[in-house]
Design a protein around this motif. Structure first.
Motif, PDB file in Angstrom:
ATOM      1  N   ALA A  28      81.207  74.599  70.408  1.00 18.14           N
ATOM      2  CA  ALA A  28      80.861  73.374  71.139  1.00 18.14           C
ATOM      3  C   ALA A  28      80.147  72.360  70.255  1.00 18.14           C
ATOM      4  CB  ALA A  28      79.978  73.726  72.337  1.00 18.14           C
ATOM      5  N   GLY A  29      80.012  72.674  68.962  1.00 17.28           N
ATOM      6  CA  GLY A  29      79.381  71.749  68.025  1.00 17.28           C
ATOM      7  C   GLY A  29      77.868  71.837  67.972  1.00 17.28           C
ATOM      8  N   LEU A  30      77.291  72.908  68.567  1.00 21.78           N
ATOM      9  CA  LEU A  30      75.839  73.071  68.585  1.00 21.78           C
ATOM     10  C   LEU A  30      75.392  73.982  67.451  1.00 21.78           C
ATOM     11  CD1 LEU A  30      75.371  73.646  72.434  1.00 21.78           C
ATOM     12  CD2 LEU A  30      75.087  71.501  71.175  1.00 21.78           C
ATOM     13  N   SER A  31      74.167  73.774  66.995  1.00 18.81           N
ATOM     14  CA  SER A  31      73.586  74.644  65.970  1.00 18.81           C
ATOM     15  C   SER A  31      72.945  75.854  66.638  1.00 18.81           C
ATOM     16  CB  SER A  31      72.536  73.883  65.162  1.00 18.81           C
ATOM     17  OG  SER A  31      71.850  74.758  64.292  1.00 18.81           O
ATOM     18  N   LEU A  32      73.001  76.998  65.972  1.00 20.90           N
ATOM     19  CA  LEU A  32      72.359  78.194  66.507  1.00 20.90           C
ATOM     20  C   LEU A  32      70.892  78.266  66.129  1.00 20.90           C
ATOM     21  CD1 LEU A  32      75.100  80.933  65.863  1.00 20.90           C
ATOM     22  CD2 LEU A  32      74.622  79.673  67.968  1.00 20.90           C
ATOM     23  N   VAL A  33      70.525  77.658  65.014  1.00 19.68           N
ATOM     24  CA  VAL A  33      69.132  77.700  64.551  1.00 19.68           C
ATOM     25  C   VAL A  33      68.264  76.873  65.489  1.00 19.68           C
ATOM     26  CG1 VAL A  33      67.557  77.203  62.649  1.00 19.68           C
ATOM     27  CG2 VAL A  33      69.874  77.989  62.161  1.00 19.68           C
ATOM     28  N   GLY A  34      67.242  77.499  66.026  1.00 19.12           N
ATOM     29  CA  GLY A  34      66.333  76.800  66.929  1.00 19.12           C
ATOM     30  C   GLY A  34      66.905  76.536  68.304  1.00 19.12           C
ATOM     31  N   ASN A  35      68.068  77.112  68.615  1.00 20.23           N
ATOM     32  CA  ASN A  35      68.712  76.908  69.917  1.00 20.23           C
ATOM     33  C   ASN A  35      68.259  78.018  70.860  1.00 20.23           C
ATOM     34  OD1 ASN A  35      70.479  76.648  72.105  1.00 20.23           O
ATOM     35  ND2 ASN A  35      72.144  75.905  70.809  1.00 20.23           N
ATOM     36  N   GLU A  36      67.585  77.652  71.943  1.00 20.97           N
ATOM     37  CA  GLU A  36      67.071  78.648  72.882  1.00 20.97           C
ATOM     38  C   GLU A  36      68.184  79.413  73.584  1.00 20.97           C
ATOM     39  OE1 GLU A  36      64.428  76.778  75.589  1.00 20.97           O
ATOM     40  OE2 GLU A  36      62.862  76.378  74.092  1.00 20.97           O
ATOM     41  N   GLN A  37      69.382  78.833  73.631  1.00 24.88           N
ATOM     42  CA  GLN A  37      70.501  79.523  74.274  1.00 24.88           C
ATOM     43  C   GLN A  37      71.109  80.598  73.374  1.00 24.88           C
ATOM     44  OE1 GLN A  37      73.434  76.824  75.880  1.00 24.88           O
ATOM     45  NE2 GLN A  37      71.911  75.280  76.321  1.00 24.88           N
ATOM     46  N   ALA A  38      70.839  80.538  72.086  1.00 29.20           N
ATOM     47  CA  ALA A  38      71.429  81.496  71.144  1.00 29.20           C
ATOM     48  C   ALA A  38      70.781  82.868  71.305  1.00 29.20           C
ATOM     49  CB  ALA A  38      71.258  80.995  69.715  1.00 29.20           C
ATOM     50  N   ILE A  42      79.585  86.684  70.940  1.00 29.46           N
ATOM     51  CA  ILE A  42      80.634  85.732  71.315  1.00 29.46           C
ATOM     52  C   ILE A  42      80.032  84.526  72.029  1.00 29.46           C
ATOM     53  CG2 ILE A  42      82.741  85.442  72.677  1.00 29.46           C
ATOM     54  CD1 ILE A  42      83.411  88.337  72.093  1.00 29.46           C
ATOM     55  N   ASP A  43      78.955  84.738  72.788  1.00 28.07           N
ATOM     56  CA  ASP A  43      78.250  83.600  73.393  1.00 28.07           C
ATOM     57  C   ASP A  43      77.732  82.654  72.308  1.00 28.07           C
ATOM     58  OD1 ASP A  43      78.746  84.540  75.891  1.00 28.07           O
ATOM     59  OD2 ASP A  43      76.702  85.169  76.341  1.00 28.07           O
ATOM     60  N   ASN A  44      77.215  83.224  71.218  1.00 28.06           N
ATOM     61  CA  ASN A  44      76.767  82.387  70.099  1.00 28.06           C
ATOM     62  C   ASN A  44      77.930  81.615  69.486  1.00 28.06           C
ATOM     63  OD1 ASN A  44      74.160  83.292  70.429  1.00 28.06           O
ATOM     64  ND2 ASN A  44      74.163  84.659  68.669  1.00 28.06           N
ATOM     65  N   GLN A  45      79.083  82.284  69.379  1.00 26.92           N
ATOM     66  CA  GLN A  45      80.252  81.610  68.827  1.00 26.92           C
ATOM     67  C   GLN A  45      80.682  80.447  69.701  1.00 26.92           C
ATOM     68  OE1 GLN A  45      81.672  82.339  65.828  1.00 26.92           O
ATOM     69  NE2 GLN A  45      82.813  80.450  66.167  1.00 26.92           N
ATOM     70  N   HIS A  46      80.562  80.599  71.012  1.00 25.51           N
ATOM     71  CA  HIS A  46      80.912  79.502  71.916  1.00 25.51           C
ATOM     72  C   HIS A  46      80.002  78.295  71.690  1.00 25.51           C
ATOM     73  CE1 HIS A  46      82.879  82.536  74.902  1.00 25.51           C
ATOM     74  NE2 HIS A  46      83.689  82.188  73.944  1.00 25.51           N
ATOM     75  N   LEU A  47      78.724  78.544  71.401  1.00 23.93           N
ATOM     76  CA  LEU A  47      77.803  77.446  71.096  1.00 23.93           C
ATOM     77  C   LEU A  47      78.241  76.719  69.836  1.00 23.93           C
ATOM     78  CD1 LEU A  47      74.353  79.159  71.846  1.00 23.93           C
ATOM     79  CD2 LEU A  47      75.551  77.479  73.262  1.00 23.93           C
ATOM     80  N   LEU A  48      78.643  77.498  68.810  1.00 18.96           N
ATOM     81  CA  LEU A  48      79.130  76.871  67.574  1.00 18.96           C
ATOM     82  C   LEU A  48      80.405  76.073  67.826  1.00 18.96           C
ATOM     83  CD1 LEU A  48      78.656  79.685  64.883  1.00 18.96           C
ATOM     84  CD2 LEU A  48      77.353  77.559  65.093  1.00 18.96           C
ATOM     85  N   MET A  76      66.754  82.884  59.213  1.00 21.67           N
ATOM     86  CA  MET A  76      68.166  83.236  59.354  1.00 21.67           C
ATOM     87  C   MET A  76      68.729  82.570  60.608  1.00 21.67           C
ATOM     88  SD  MET A  76      68.483  87.339  58.623  1.00 21.67           S
ATOM     89  CE  MET A  76      70.009  87.426  59.586  1.00 21.67           C
ATOM     90  N   ALA A  77      70.013  82.269  60.554  1.00 21.58           N
ATOM     91  CA  ALA A  77      70.672  81.763  61.759  1.00 21.58           C
ATOM     92  C   ALA A  77      71.082  82.937  62.639  1.00 21.58           C
ATOM     93  CB  ALA A  77      71.900  80.954  61.379  1.00 21.58           C
ATOM     94  N   PRO A  78      71.010  82.796  63.970  1.00 21.10           N
ATOM     95  CA  PRO A  78      71.572  83.834  64.848  1.00 21.10           C
ATOM     96  C   PRO A  78      73.033  84.084  64.484  1.00 21.10           C
ATOM     97  CG  PRO A  78      70.284  82.276  66.120  1.00 21.10           C
ATOM     98  CD  PRO A  78      70.388  81.708  64.738  1.00 21.10           C
ATOM     99  N   LEU A  79      73.470  85.296  64.652  1.00 25.00           N
ATOM    100  CA  LEU A  79      74.802  85.696  64.200  1.00 25.00           C
ATOM    101  C   LEU A  79      75.867  85.309  65.221  1.00 25.00           C
ATOM    102  CD1 LEU A  79      73.551  89.124  62.951  1.00 25.00           C
ATOM    103  CD2 LEU A  79      74.360  87.292  61.488  1.00 25.00           C
ATOM    104  N   SER A  80      76.999  84.857  64.713  1.00 29.89           N
ATOM    105  CA  SER A  80      78.103  84.433  65.583  1.00 29.89           C
ATOM    106  C   SER A  80      79.062  85.600  65.780  1.00 29.89           C
ATOM    107  CB  SER A  80      78.815  83.229  64.951  1.00 29.89           C
ATOM    108  OG  SER A  80      79.418  83.612  63.724  1.00 29.89           O
ATOM    109  N   ALA A  81      80.306  85.298  66.122  1.00 30.19           N
ATOM    110  CA  ALA A  81      81.287  86.357  66.381  1.00 30.19           C
ATOM    111  C   ALA A  81      81.864  86.947  65.101  1.00 30.19           C
ATOM    112  CB  ALA A  81      82.425  85.813  67.247  1.00 30.19           C
ATOM    113  N   ILE A  82      81.526  86.381  63.955  1.00 29.77           N
ATOM    114  CA  ILE A  82      82.027  86.921  62.687  1.00 29.77           C
ATOM    115  C   ILE A  82      81.497  88.332  62.496  1.00 29.77           C
ATOM    116  CG2 ILE A  82      81.977  86.689  60.181  1.00 29.77           C
ATOM    117  CD1 ILE A  82      81.776  83.668  60.564  1.00 29.77           C
ATOM    118  N   GLN A  83      82.386  89.253  62.188  1.00 31.92           N
ATOM    119  CA  GLN A  83      82.003  90.631  61.887  1.00 31.92           C
ATOM    120  C   GLN A  83      82.556  91.019  60.532  1.00 31.92           C
ATOM    121  OE1 GLN A  83      82.365  93.653  65.011  1.00 31.92           O
ATOM    122  NE2 GLN A  83      82.983  92.038  66.418  1.00 31.92           N
ATOM    123  N   VAL A  84      81.914  91.986  59.916  1.00 31.63           N
ATOM    124  CA  VAL A  84      82.452  92.582  58.700  1.00 31.63           C
ATOM    125  C   VAL A  84      82.693  94.054  58.987  1.00 31.63           C
ATOM    126  CG1 VAL A  84      81.317  90.958  57.133  1.00 31.63           C
ATOM    127  CG2 VAL A  84      80.109  93.031  57.828  1.00 31.63           C
TER     128      VAL A  84
END
Length: 431
Positions: free
Chosen positions: A272-282, A264-270, A373-381
């Motif tokens: 906020a309009g930020l990319s997860l790839v290469g993002n140290e916060q992800a 969910i933290d990753n989803q908050h970054l998305l 690969m991009a870090p995973l967001s809040a999307i689940q299957v």
């Protein structure tokens, strides 16, 4: 002390750990969140399908803001995760104790709100009061929700079992009796959390969720997001399952709240309009990371075992159990192979059962770390989604490729051990 005695003591310790009331309630209560998070994920997935040009195509048809209703559903599930956790965990704990679970669950929600902020800072810096801040009602408040649930459950059960309640005449309807029976526990619970709220503000000038997040949740999330933490989580699940204890339930019961918070933290970054790839916060290691990429076919990645068995098995026993277990294995259900072959307490298969998912974890970790690969967001299957399709839905073709690589690795590593086990069965059949 021999290695076998040491291992037996470890298994016994983990078995006793799984039986602790709070651990069982945490496990069962977190399962309670599953329909909310998966249903919310479906709407989030529709808003963010990993298909090139998908967003532009939908915008051209439905116009700007087409995804707002989908994101509204997702935000109303993930952003109230702490409330769902405190409800589910309290209900499961109190119900297992034979007490009035629904009353305790409702009281726990109120207790959570008591220690939570009731104001937010608006865009222009003004304080808006009389609100429930989603920042703390969501993933940031999960550990707080767990602690609140334990405190409320213990107080409520103690009061009910020791008759610290208002007793009504037997002629009074049962619903009214239960309502008044919860009155004294409610006063004690509310007074307790009012004191906690006051002390936190007086001593630290922060609310209880803010203190818990700073002292407990942030370090736990950081620790879980390391490659060492990933190896421990992965290996422990397999070791316990091999020993006949449901490792994913035990380890997941403790770690899934933290791993879901990472996602969910990753989803908050998305958002906020930020990319997860290469993002140290992800965060790299999330709940989807462990559920999808290191459990293809189930714990131990036993789908690789089944593929190896189809390629090399000669014994009737190995062939028949592999055919029986393959279809469930495609949907990540591997109890037929775990208990039917069996893998449980099977010395021939202990090594690959532990090593295969650990290697898959390392492959997936570095695939995200290097940006493939991009870090995973809040999307689940749903956890029953077949491998490759699950990776495709979560992370596009890159996710599918990593799942294929992991399955190939699992098949290769399992192959010599399958042949070894098959030879044992073949010899037994010939004799």
């Amino acid at each position: 002390m021999s290695k076998q005695e040491l291992f037996d003591k470890f298994v016994d310790l983990m078995g006793r750990f799984a039986e602790i009331k709070e651990v069982a309630a945490l496990r069962d209560g977190f399962i309670f969140t599953t329909p909310f998070t998966i249903a919310g994920s479906l709407f989030l997935l529709l808003a963010n399908l990993p298909i090139p040009g998908y967003t532009d195509f939908m915008t051209s048809i439905l116009g700007q803001g087409w995804a707002a209703p989908l994101n509204q559903v997702a935000g109303s599930t993930f952003d109230v995760l702490a409330i769902i956790v405190v409800l589910g965990m309290t209900y499961k704990y109190v119900d297992a104790e034979g007490c009035d679970a629904i009353s305790a669950a409702v009281l726990s929600v109120s207790a959570l709100f008591i220690v939570m902020k009731s104001s937010v800072i608006g865009p222009s810096g003004e304080e808006v009061t009389g609100v429930i801040p989603k920042l703390w009602a969501g993933s940031n408040g999960v550990i707080t929700a767990i602690l609140v649930s334990i405190i409320v459950s213990r107080i409520f059960c103690y009061c009910e079992k020791n008759k610290i309640t208002i007793k009504m005449p037997p002629q009074v309807p049962g619903g009214v009796q239960r309502a008044f029976a919860a009155l004294i526990p409610a006063v004690i619970i509310f007074a307790t959390f009012a004191v906690i709220y006051t002390l936190c503000n007086w001593i630290a000038n922060m609310t209880f969720p803010e203190i818990v997040f700073k002292i407990l949740q942030t370090p736990l999330q950081s620790l879980s997001d390391t490659i060492g933490g990933g190896i421990i989580i992965t290996a422990l699940q397999s070791i316990l399952f091999w020993a006949g204890i449901h490792g994913p339930n035990i380890v997941g019961g403790v770690m899934n709240p933290v791993l879901l918070a990472n996602a969910i933290d990753n989803q908050h970054l998305l958002d906020a309009g930020l990319s997860l790839v290469g993002n140290e916060q992800a965060k790299i290691i999330t709940i989807q990371f462990t559920d999808v990429f290191i459990k293809s076919g189930g714990c131990g990645m036993t789908l690789g075992f089944l593929i190896a068995a189809f390629l090399k098995a000669k014994s009737s026993q190995m062939k028949s159990i592999s055919k029986l277990a393959f279809i469930p294995g495609l949907f990540n259900i591997n109890e037929p192979i775990i208990f039917g072959l069996p893998i449980v307490f099977n010395p021939y298969l202990l090594f690959p059962f532990i090593v295969v998912p650990v290697i898959a974890m390392i492959i997936t970790y570095f695939a995200i770390a290097i940006g493939f690969m991009a870090p995973l967001s809040a999307i689940q299957v749903p956890w029953t989604t077949p491998p490759i399709l699950a990776g495709l839905l979560l992370d596009g073709w890159q996710g599918a490729v990593i799942q294929i690589i992991n399955l190939l690795m699992a098949t290769i590593v399992y192959l010599p051990f399958v042949k070894l086990q098959d030879n044992v069965y073949l010899k037994e059949e010939q004799e």
